[in-house]
Design a protein around this motif. Structure first.
Motif, mmCIF file in Angstrom:
data_model
loop_
_atom_site.group_PDB
_atom_site.id
_atom_site.type_symbol
_atom_site.label_atom_id
_atom_site.label_comp_id
_atom_site.label_asym_id
_atom_site.label_seq_id
_atom_site.Cartn_x
_atom_site.Cartn_y
_atom_site.Cartn_z
ATOM 1 N N SER A 264 47.260 77.516 87.828
ATOM 2 C CA SER A 264 46.319 76.895 86.888
ATOM 3 C C SER A 264 47.124 76.401 85.686
ATOM 4 C CB SER A 264 45.246 77.884 86.458
ATOM 5 O OG SER A 264 45.830 78.907 85.708
ATOM 6 N N PHE A 265 46.633 75.359 85.054
ATOM 7 C CA PHE A 265 47.374 74.849 83.895
ATOM 8 C C PHE A 265 46.506 74.943 82.656
ATOM 9 C CE2 PHE A 265 45.586 70.687 82.809
ATOM 10 C CZ PHE A 265 44.762 70.441 83.896
ATOM 11 N N GLU A 266 47.141 74.897 81.499
ATOM 12 C CA GLU A 266 46.424 75.124 80.230
ATOM 13 C C GLU A 266 46.159 73.838 79.466
ATOM 14 O OE1 GLU A 266 45.521 78.384 79.476
ATOM 15 O OE2 GLU A 266 46.356 78.787 81.446
ATOM 16 N N VAL B 228 52.800 69.267 81.542
ATOM 17 C CA VAL B 228 51.736 70.198 81.931
ATOM 18 C C VAL B 228 52.167 71.578 81.443
ATOM 19 C CG1 VAL B 228 50.312 71.072 83.803
ATOM 20 C CG2 VAL B 228 51.275 68.788 83.977
ATOM 21 N N ILE B 229 51.335 72.143 80.589
ATOM 22 C CA ILE B 229 51.672 73.446 80.012
ATOM 23 C C ILE B 229 51.057 74.533 80.888
ATOM 24 C CG2 ILE B 229 51.593 74.870 77.919
ATOM 25 C CD1 ILE B 229 52.998 72.134 77.606
ATOM 26 N N ILE B 230 51.919 75.427 81.323
ATOM 27 C CA ILE B 230 51.510 76.453 82.290
ATOM 28 C C ILE B 230 51.893 77.824 81.729
ATOM 29 C CG2 ILE B 230 51.926 77.287 84.652
ATOM 30 C CD1 ILE B 230 52.841 74.356 85.280
ATOM 31 N N ARG B 231 51.002 78.785 81.912
ATOM 32 C CA ARG B 231 51.375 80.140 81.485
ATOM 33 C C ARG B 231 52.426 80.697 82.445
ATOM 34 N NH1 ARG B 231 48.439 82.725 77.312
ATOM 35 N NH2 ARG B 231 46.463 81.671 76.930
ATOM 36 N N ASP B 232 53.420 81.398 81.890
ATOM 37 C CA ASP B 232 54.530 81.895 82.710
ATOM 38 C C ASP B 232 54.052 82.771 83.873
ATOM 39 O OD1 ASP B 232 56.173 80.600 81.007
ATOM 40 O OD2 ASP B 232 56.859 82.381 79.918
ATOM 41 N N ASP B 233 52.941 83.512 83.646
ATOM 42 C CA ASP B 233 52.512 84.408 84.717
ATOM 43 C C ASP B 233 51.972 83.659 85.939
ATOM 44 O OD1 ASP B 233 50.009 83.584 83.846
ATOM 45 O OD2 ASP B 233 49.388 85.547 83.089
ATOM 46 N N GLN B 234 51.813 82.346 85.822
ATOM 47 C CA GLN B 234 51.360 81.550 86.955
ATOM 48 C C GLN B 234 52.521 81.124 87.852
ATOM 49 O OE1 GLN B 234 48.045 80.401 87.734
ATOM 50 N NE2 GLN B 234 47.708 82.142 86.394
#
Ligand code: ASP
Length: 448
Positions: free
Chosen positions: A336-338, A349-355
């Motif tokens: 999922s992206f933020e 595309v900003i993504i949380r590291d836990d993804q």
């Protein structure tokens, strides 16, 4: 009728549970009580949920787990003894754990079931204790309450049909004590919400029973305009809107789970954040609308743990479907992206590291290279996001200017800026090592 939810620190010890008891006894409208699992009693203590997760891991690896079970039971037995309630509760707790450990369930089912034990036991203990105070309380299991959820272990979402069933709880006698953090699928399988998800249960119950107020008891007097670990004694927020709270809790405000607002918001139930250790304080009210006279920026939130997937390609703006195809690749990898700030010929595309995992990253990069033919592609780690939040921004002029000036004064380079047209917040992407400095500078600009 009110729903009162008590977080982990509020039920961490017998001393804390006694405070919960007097808060409930103080107001007969507090009919629905939702509890977390016992949390930390001191800073390097363990949360019972973490101990249960460790127990689940040891069991999955077929390792000796007796000592973990002893540690968990010790937490509960201390509470039970000190509250002078019946030992039967303790036997029930141990029995529930043994049933899970000895079951033939899948690893995932066992993990979710074990994780739920913290809140489940808390609810049994608190209801017993309230009875000793003469309050006519009963433990209500989420299945009985009607909390029906999606089949997503550790990440369940409430299903709409729950609300009708929950409404029937209004007819129940006395005080209903419901464990937070889990529900059941239509097939009767137990599923937990994301971590910190007891807030979600409280909100679902409040929406379901159409409560007049959802009180969320924690260990701080109010929501603060900025993280008190970064700025000493920051200003308290007395009132804010659901949208503002959603933005703040999404980006690092730990006091309230970011998924917990929606049920209360849709049902228009006001939420109040209060302190179990200081219940006389008014706390922070979260409502639909606030006075337009109030200051437009309500808070500064910040969070780390983001990566930036950057793709550039000349004439990207004219290539129909580029963005969709890129996001499709992420979807195929269940990422999922933020945020997705973009330029004419580039997209981040900003993504949380836990993804992300090394394998997923490789797949994404390979597929983007072969299917979208970009000029450049990179994944950059170590980003932090800072949000300046406030609904009043819509009509105010100069918020972005004031914010960028704060970054400039602190000599921090802004790597990204994002503002949706709803104008509830402006987001700035910076390197994570500059985060505290940025927050301090923004605080000085907007609040001091
Ligand atoms: N006990 C769960 C956790 O630690 C849920 C909660 O406390 O809200 O994540």
């Amino acid at each position: 009728m009110k729903v009162a939810k008590f977080g982990g620190s509020s039920v961490a010890s017998s001393e804390q549970i006694k405070k919960v008891g007097s808060i409930i006894a103080d107001d007969p409208e507090r009919k629905f009580v939702v509890v977390s699992a016992p949390g930390k009693r001191f800073s390097d203590d363990s949360k019972v949920t973490d101990l249960l997760i460790e127990l689940a891991e040891l069991t999955a690896q077929n390792k000796n787990s007796d000592y973990k079970l002893t540690e968990i039971m010790k937490r509960f037995s201390e509470i039970v003894e000190e509250l002078q309630i019946s030992q039967t509760v303790l036997n029930e707790i141990e029995q529930s754990i043994q049933t899970i450990l000895n079951s033939e369930w899948s690893e995932q089912m066992k993990t979710d079931a074990l994780k739920s034990i913290g809140e489940d036991s808390s609810a049994k203990i608190v209801s017993e204790y309230l009875n000793t105070l003469g309050l006519n309380a009963q433990y209500v299991n989420p299945k009985e309450a009607g909390i029906i959820v999606s089949n997503e272990p550790g990440n369940a979402q409430v299903l709409q049909e729950s609300y009708e069933q929950l409404y029937n709880m209004r007819k129940m006698d006395g005080v209903c004590v419901i464990p937070g953090f889990f529900g059941y699928t239509n097939d009767g399988e137990l599923m937990t919400f994301p971590r910190g998800g007891s807030d979600i249960t409280g909100s679902i119950v409040a929406a379901g029973v159409q409560a007049a107020l959802y009180e969320n008891f924690t260990d701080v007097d109010s929501v603060y305009v900025v993280d008190p670990r970064v700025i000493e004694n920051p200003e308290e927020v007395t009132k804010l809107t659901y949208k503002e709270m959603r933005e703040l809790s999404y980006s690092g405000f730990g006091v309230f789970h970011d998924e917990a607002l929606m049920p209360a918001f849709r049902a228009e139930i006001p939420v109040c954040i209060k302190n179990t250790n200081n219940p006389a304080k008014p706390g922070t009210m979260i409502v639909s609308e606030k006075d337009p006279e109030t200051r437009c920026v309500v808070g500064i939130a910040a969070d780390t743990g983001f990566s930036n997937l950057y793709v550039s390609k000349y004439l990207m703006n004219r290539e129909i479907g580029f963005g969709r195809k890129l996001l499709q690749i992420l979807e195929d990898e269940s990422i999922s992206f933020e945020h997705a700030p973009s330029g004419i010929d580039n997209m981040s595309v900003i993504i949380r590291d836990d993804q992300l995992t090394a394998e997923k990253e490789l797949n994404v990069i390979n597929r983007i290279n072969s299917e979208l033919n970009p000029d450049t592609i990179s994944i950059d780690y170590g980003f932090a996001m800072v949000m300046v939040v406030g609904e009043g921004m819509m009509s105010a002029v100069g918020i972005a200017e004031k914010s960028t000036a704060a970054f400039a004064e602190a000599n921090i380079s802004i790597e990204m800026i994002n503002q949706g047209s709803s104008e509830v917040s402006v987001m700035f992407g910076i390197r994570k090592d500059k985060l505290d400095l940025a927050v301090k500078s923004l605080y000085n600009k907007f609040f001091s």
